[in-house]
Scaffold this motif. Structure first.
Motif, PDB file in Angstrom:
ATOM      1  N   SER A   1       0.862  -1.176   0.000  1.00 49.97           N
ATOM      2  CA  SER A   1       0.000   0.000   0.000  1.00 49.97           C
ATOM      3  C   SER A   1       0.895   1.221   0.000  1.00 49.97           C
ATOM      4  CB  SER A   1      -0.887  -0.056   1.248  1.00 49.97           C
ATOM      5  OG  SER A   1      -1.669   1.087   1.335  1.00 49.97           O
ATOM      6  N   ILE A   2       0.896   1.961  -1.117  1.00 51.18           N
ATOM      7  CA  ILE A   2       1.819   3.085  -1.263  1.00 51.18           C
ATOM      8  C   ILE A   2       1.064   4.380  -1.017  1.00 51.18           C
ATOM      9  CG2 ILE A   2       3.475   4.205  -2.813  1.00 51.18           C
ATOM     10  CD1 ILE A   2       4.175   1.333  -1.936  1.00 51.18           C
ATOM     11  N   LYS A   3       1.470   5.070   0.028  1.00 51.40           N
ATOM     12  CA  LYS A   3       0.702   6.226   0.475  1.00 51.40           C
ATOM     13  C   LYS A   3       1.590   7.462   0.586  1.00 51.40           C
ATOM     14  CE  LYS A   3      -3.180   4.085   2.382  1.00 51.40           C
ATOM     15  NZ  LYS A   3      -3.945   3.805   1.193  1.00 51.40           N
ATOM     16  N   ASN A   4       0.943   8.605   0.657  1.00 47.18           N
ATOM     17  CA  ASN A   4       1.558   9.879   1.029  1.00 47.18           C
ATOM     18  C   ASN A   4       2.844  10.169   0.265  1.00 47.18           C
ATOM     19  OD1 ASN A   4      -0.548  10.003   2.858  1.00 47.18           O
ATOM     20  ND2 ASN A   4       0.646   8.962   4.429  1.00 47.18           N
ATOM     21  N   GLY A   5       3.906  10.434   1.019  1.00 45.85           N
ATOM     22  CA  GLY A   5       5.183  10.835   0.418  1.00 45.85           C
ATOM     23  C   GLY A   5       5.730   9.806  -0.539  1.00 45.85           C
ATOM     24  N   SER A   6       5.635   8.546  -0.140  1.00 46.90           N
ATOM     25  CA  SER A   6       6.200   7.519  -1.015  1.00 46.90           C
ATOM     26  C   SER A   6       5.407   7.426  -2.309  1.00 46.90           C
ATOM     27  CB  SER A   6       6.270   6.162  -0.303  1.00 46.90           C
ATOM     28  OG  SER A   6       5.078   5.873   0.359  1.00 46.90           O
TER      29      SER A   6
ATOM     30  N   MET B   1       6.706  -0.288  -9.669  1.00 45.65           N
ATOM     31  CA  MET B   1       7.803   0.341  -8.933  1.00 45.65           C
ATOM     32  C   MET B   1       8.149  -0.468  -7.686  1.00 45.65           C
ATOM     33  SD  MET B   1       8.692   2.809 -10.721  1.00 45.65           S
ATOM     34  CE  MET B   1       9.725   3.838  -9.719  1.00 45.65           C
ATOM     35  N   VAL B   2       7.114  -0.953  -7.014  1.00 50.15           N
ATOM     36  CA  VAL B   2       7.346  -1.796  -5.839  1.00 50.15           C
ATOM     37  C   VAL B   2       8.141  -3.038  -6.257  1.00 50.15           C
ATOM     38  CG1 VAL B   2       6.205  -3.328  -4.185  1.00 50.15           C
ATOM     39  CG2 VAL B   2       5.315  -1.022  -4.560  1.00 50.15           C
TER      40      VAL B   2
ATOM     41  N   LEU C   1       2.664   2.037 -10.025  1.00 44.04           N
ATOM     42  CA  LEU C   1       3.265   2.013  -8.686  1.00 44.04           C
ATOM     43  C   LEU C   1       3.587   0.583  -8.262  1.00 44.04           C
ATOM     44  CD1 LEU C   1       1.231   4.736  -6.756  1.00 44.04           C
ATOM     45  CD2 LEU C   1       3.723   4.680  -7.029  1.00 44.04           C
TER      46      LEU C   1
END
Lengths: 306, 488, 293
Positions: free
Chosen positions: A35-40, A257-258, A254
């Motif tokens: 789960s990619i959130k906020n800044g990342s 990217m992970v 994304l």
């Protein structure tokens, strides 16, 4: 750099690495569950933008379409400050000159497909001419296709020699080798084709032409990434990766990217070593970036579709 | 590749926290015992705290049941068995169990979050593995209730009576489902005792069972400690004991029931071998190693805790494994990105650390992933040991934590011998792309479950259980029904 | 002058050989008139230990033999028993059993062997399953023999009790160490001679004669025995066996059957000594091709 490390490999069958597809699917599921959130998320999205090879590869391409795309490549969404450019534009050899001129003064590279793209059904001499045309027109990067028919018939040496020959004429230009994984069918084949391409001198390996379904999938890309990792381990040579086709939204990008991050690590996390071949991904990423920074969900009407 | 420092990597990209929301979770401050369809205070008036191992903070007070409470529960179960449950049309019984499954599905997220809070396991696993499997278990066994004559053709099938079921803390809700679902389907009634550190989801399940309108006394939940469990084992009116837990306690139970007519099934410890041959799909095998030992913090009875790698690929596999370990996120169990959560209890962490110390003293080489463990809570970095022998303590004894021992081998015969050289026989893993070799190994490994080119997969239809000191009886599938019926 | 008959020495049967007990001890078997009819080996715990070693050694080969071959061998035992029918009857009579009962018992024993001979290559099919898991895996459960089994024979019949338990155990690929009923050692040892001449590999069946009170504890406590089957035991003996079995979690199976009943046979006696093994393997599905037809 041709024949980098091929000492001793005369029969590519011996390179075959078994791949368990169900295991690959399970691994990919794990990437997808991150789960990619906020800044990342924001950092990731900007990185993705910067990794895009903005692509148009259609029979109906016109000079004005290519020009518009080149403009877009440098001015993704000017109302929003601080955005990167894309990595490159990807066009047919005919349009390389035009693209090169349109991108003058920018960092955006021009990639050209070559070697009788997309089918590759032409003799080597024509493929070489095709490549030279693109190079002479100023292409920074060449996206070639392998001879899938030869590969599937087991004529691996043919495939290898062809890539090596193209690489030789490329000189300083970086060579991306398209495996057209949708036609290779099995992941074991994808792995073998990746290895052949890298041993033959590929600077990048690329999944697809975008003309065959399925194009890039995470499963296929994962297998290619592990091939790149193993090649690095064996030879010390770093090879880039380009999934192309079918990656049209930020969420999926994304996840790539992970996958990149957890498989090859930070050394590959730049457009020098990773590209997305995509035409409609950029706008979705832009919308997500603006949403991320403004907190407001976006409408496609506010982003130009060039 | 040029190795960057950890800091440099973090600078490039890292995953920001992505916590699962726990706002919607409704928990009471205090939980009583669920007996005869009612919430009743423990006879002793005593309660104990259950806490979150990730924060060490108290979550709720839990009733400490004693032998009087157990007696009450057994009486209720007996009464419900005699008057209601054994007399009910099997098809009606099935509908009740289906209904439980459905309500569990509706409340799945809530169950998953509570499971994480109480046990320390990560939300990804609770959400994707524990809870759906638990629901599916009820679904699967529900359908058997009115088809028992097909399960056991040519035999007369009867229920046994009152089942006392004692479950562990590693898969609290899932183990409750493994125990309760087949027992009910076969027509038995139940007294369940959850583990002391993880009672909450069993109590939530009691709420669900209540909501489903199950007749009073069919399922009773008595929380407490070891003595509560002992009271169940020793109760004269229990017909059947089902236990999942340590081999040590399993043996105590077996001794306690010797000479009685109580039926017993035991699902106990393990030290399972995971075997990688040189022709294996190595990336997938590495993933299998990771799933084998780091799934649920290694708190898995069938964990692939003994890794055997063929010598000619050992260096490569270990290198790949170490790289993979670096990508594992250890931390907040409720974060959706966490791969390894909190160790279930202070005691278990002490046990694991004790074994790590023993491993070091035994001269094995230790590797731990470079992770900053959270400051509070009980955590253990993923750990592997190389360079030890079959006789090393850490190779022989079940650690029940994220600790892997790695040995190499040269020939298939050698690895079969080494893999079987243990008192346990719960599970085994085999990785090779050679089909004939798979069947050679899967046939010769003395284990109740053999995963070939996969590891730690579970399914309601798949029988699970061990050989040798890993226990007896099977849970899951058609075979799992057998533990809850009398055949003649 | 009347010819002096040659008396048979009854010895133990361990690992395909007929040794005397290492202890050198014996007990006198008397007939109904109180006359001594044989000096019978009084097996010691060391004899039991040796028998377990032999049984363990034979276990791998016997369990991996083709089920068809095991079936043939069990049928061969029945054939060899039939040829010795008269001898068995005579021996049973000498051990105090009436002629009519002895005849029934021997016939039933032979029939039971034939019955289990037929099961050898069938029980696996009946007891196995393919389990339709939700994930892309092929998953099947099958049965495997437990390994080495201690058998404490019932004392109701001279031959039938022993045959009725041993046959399903070895049909299922296990090896056994049997303690014969104390009062019926002769037919047990003659049965050993039958086994010895019917292609049963040495060590698959080991037969001891002796005192239950001496051996019971060791048969239950031995760490290399996977299961124990016992019959005709008192409540106290049962409890002792169950407690002694705990240390290696030996499967303990109390069997209370009237073996004279023709129907006292069946799959469950094979299944009792089998472990269930479940195997998983991924199934690759490429390109979504289906097997539609």
């Amino acid at each position: 750099m041709v024949n980098k490390t091929l000492s001793g490999v005369s029969d590519f069958t011996s390179l075959r690495i078994p791949i368990d597809k169900v295991g690959v699917e399970e691994r990919v599921e794990r990437f997808q569950k991150r789960s990619i959130k906020n800044g990342s998320k924001l950092e990731g999205l900007k990185l993705i933008l910067n990794m895009i090879d903005l692509t148009t590869l259609e029979g109906k391409d016109t000079p004005s379409k290519v020009k518009q795309m080149c403009y877009k490549a440098q001015h993704l969404h000017d109302v929003h400050a601080g955005l990167p450019t894309v990595a490159a534009v990807c066009v047919y050899p005919n349009f390389v000159k035009l693209a090169k001129e349109s991108l003058k003064g920018s960092n955006v590279k021009v990639a050209s497909v070559a070697t009788a793209f997309p089918s590759g059904q032409a003799p080597l001499s024509i493929k070489l001419e095709d490549t030279k045309l693109a190079l002479d027109s100023g292409a920074d990067e060449i996206d070639m296709v392998i001879s899938r028919g030869k590969f599937l018939s087991g004529d691996y040496n043919f495939v290898y020699d062809e890539i090596a020959a193209i690489k030789e004429v490329c000189g300083e230009a970086r060579l991306k080798v398209i495996l057209e994984t949708g036609e290779l069918v099995t992941l074991d084949n994808v792995r073998l084709a990746s290895d052949i391409a890298m041993y033959a001198g590929a600077d990048f390996i690329k999944t697809s032409t975008g003309k065959i379904s399925p194009a890039a999938t995470m499963q296929v890309t994962y297998v290619m990434l592990t091939a790149i990792r193993d090649f690095m381990y064996k030879t010390g040579v770093q090879v880039g990766m380009k999934p192309a086709g079918g990656i049209s939204n930020s969420k999926l990008a994304l996840q790539y990217m992970v996958m990149l991050y957890e498989t090859l690590g930070p050394d590959w996390m730049s457009n020098e070593w990773f590209r997305f071949g995509a035409s409609s991904l950029a706008n979705d990423v832009l919308m997500q970036i603006v949403k991320q920074e403004t907190g407001r969900y976006q409408s496609a009407d506010y982003f130009s579709i060039d | 590749m040029a190795k960057k420092t950890e800091k440099e990597i973090k600078n490039i990209w890292t995953y920001d926290p992505a916590p699962e929301s726990s706002d919607h979770i409704q928990l009471k401050d205090k939980y009583d015992l669920y007996i005869d369809g009612k919430w009743v205070k423990p006879e002793s008036g005593k309660y104990y705290d259950t806490s979150n191992p990730a924060s060490t903070k108290k979550i709720a007070s839990i009733a400490y049941g004693n032998d009087k409470d157990v007696d009450k529960a057994v009486r209720a179960a007996r009464k419900a068995y005699k008057n209601v449950w054994s007399k009910m049309e099997p098809s009606e019984r099935a509908k009740y169990i289906f209904r439980i499954a459905r309500i569990m599905q509706e409340r799945a997220r809530e169950l998953a979050v509570i499971e994480c809070m109480d046990s320390g396991k990560v939300i990804r696993e609770a959400r994707d593995v524990d809870v759906p499997l638990a629901c599916n278990h009820f679904f699967y066994y529900a359908g058997w209730a009115d088809k028992l004559e097909y399960a056991f053709p040519n035999q007369k099938v009867e229920s046994i009576g009152v089942a006392g079921q004692i479950i562990p803390w590693n898969f609290p809700l899932l183990m409750a489902a493994w125990k309760i679902a087949p027992a009910l389907a076969a027509g038995n009634t139940v007294v369940l005792k959850p583990a002391e550190t993880t009672p909450l989801t069993a109590l939530k399940l009691a709420e669900i069972i209540h909501e489903a309108g199950l007749p009073a006394g069919v399922v009773n939940v008595v929380t407490g400690f070891g003595d509560t469990g002992a009271a169940i084992v020793n109760h004269h009116d229990i017909d059947k004991i089902a236990f999942t837990g340590s081999t040590g306690v399993g043996k105590l139970i077996q001794r306690a029931v010797a000479g009685t007519n109580k039926r017993v099934t035991l699902e106990l410890g393990g030290k399972s071998a995971n075997i990688i041959l040189d022709d294996a799909p190595l990336d997938q095998a590495v993933e299998g190693i990771v799933n084998g030992i780091f799934f649920n913090q290694g708190h898995v009875c069938c964990a692939g805790s003994r890794l055997f790698v063929q010598e000619n690929v050992a260096d490569r596999v270990i290198q790949m494994l170490k790289a993979r370990m670096e990508t594992l996120v250890v931390g907040d169990p409720l974060d959706k990105n966490t791969d390894i959560g909190a160790i279930n209890s202070k005691e278990q962490l002490a046990t694991i650390n004790k074994y790590i110390e023993i491993g070091k003293k035994e001269g094995a080489d230790m590797y731990q992933s470079h992770i900053n463990l959270p400051k509070s809570g009980y955590y253990c970095a993923p750990t592997l040991f190389t360079n030890m022998s079959q006789s090393s303590v850490i190779v022989k004894e079940e650690i029940f934590g994220p600790v892997l021992t790695i040995q190499t081998f040269r020939t298939i015969d050698e690895v079969i011998q080494k893999a079987n050289n243990t008192e346990y026989g719960l599970a085994a893993g085999v990785w090779t792309s050679n089909g004939a070799r798979i069947f050679n190994l899967t046939t010769k490994l003395k284990a109740g479950v053999v995963w070939a080119n996969t590891y730690n997969r579970f399914d309601p239809v798949s029988p699970f259980g061990g050989y040798k000191e890993s226990g007896f009886g099977r849970e899951g599938g058609l075979h799992g029904l057998k533990s809850y019926v009398k055949l003649s | 002058m009347e010819r002096l008959s040659v008396l048979k020495t009854y010895k133990l049967y361990i690992g395909g050989a007929f040794p005397r007990t290492e202890s050198g001890r014996y007990y006198e078997l008397k007939n109904g008139k109180g006359e001594n009819i044989a000096n019978v080996c009084l097996a010691s715990r060391k004899d039991f230990r040796n028998a377990v070693v032999a049984a363990r050694k034979a276990s791998g080969g016997w369990s991996e033999r083709s089920h068809f071959n095991r079936s043939q061998i069990l049928y061969r035992i029945a054939e060899m028993m039939e040829t010795r029918r008269a001898q068995f009857i005579e021996e049973l009579i000498s051990q105090g059993i009436s002629k009519s009962k002895a005849e029934v018992e021997v016939d039933l024993s032979v029939d039971r062997l034939v019955y289990y001979a037929g099961w050898c290559d069938k029980y696996t099919q009946v007891l196995s399953s393919v389990n339709p898991v939700s994930s892309p895996h092929f998953n099947f459960s099958t049965v495997e023999p437990m390994g080495v089994i201690s058998v404490i024979s019932d004392v109701k019949n001279g031959l039938l009790d022993l045959v009725s338990v041993v046959a399903p155990i070895i049909a299922g690929g296990n090896t056994v160490v049997v303690l014969a009923a104390e009062q019926y050692p002769l037919s047990a040892i003659t049965f050993a001679e039958v086994l010895n001449s019917s292609d049963v590999p040495g060590g698959v069946v080991n037969i001891l004669t002796g005192k239950r009170s001496e051996l019971l504890k060791h048969m239950a406590s031995h760490m290399d025995v996977n299961a124990i089957a016992y019959s005709g035991t008192s409540g106290e003996e049962r409890k002792l066996i169950e407690i002694e079995s705990v240390e290696n979690l030996k499967r303990s199976c109390y069997i209370d059957e009237n073996w004279n009943d023709k129907g006292a046979q069946g799959l469950k006696f094979i299944e009792m000594f089998q472990e269930v093994k479940t195997t998983w393997h991924p199934i690759e599905n490429i390109g979504g091709a289906t097997s539609s037809y």
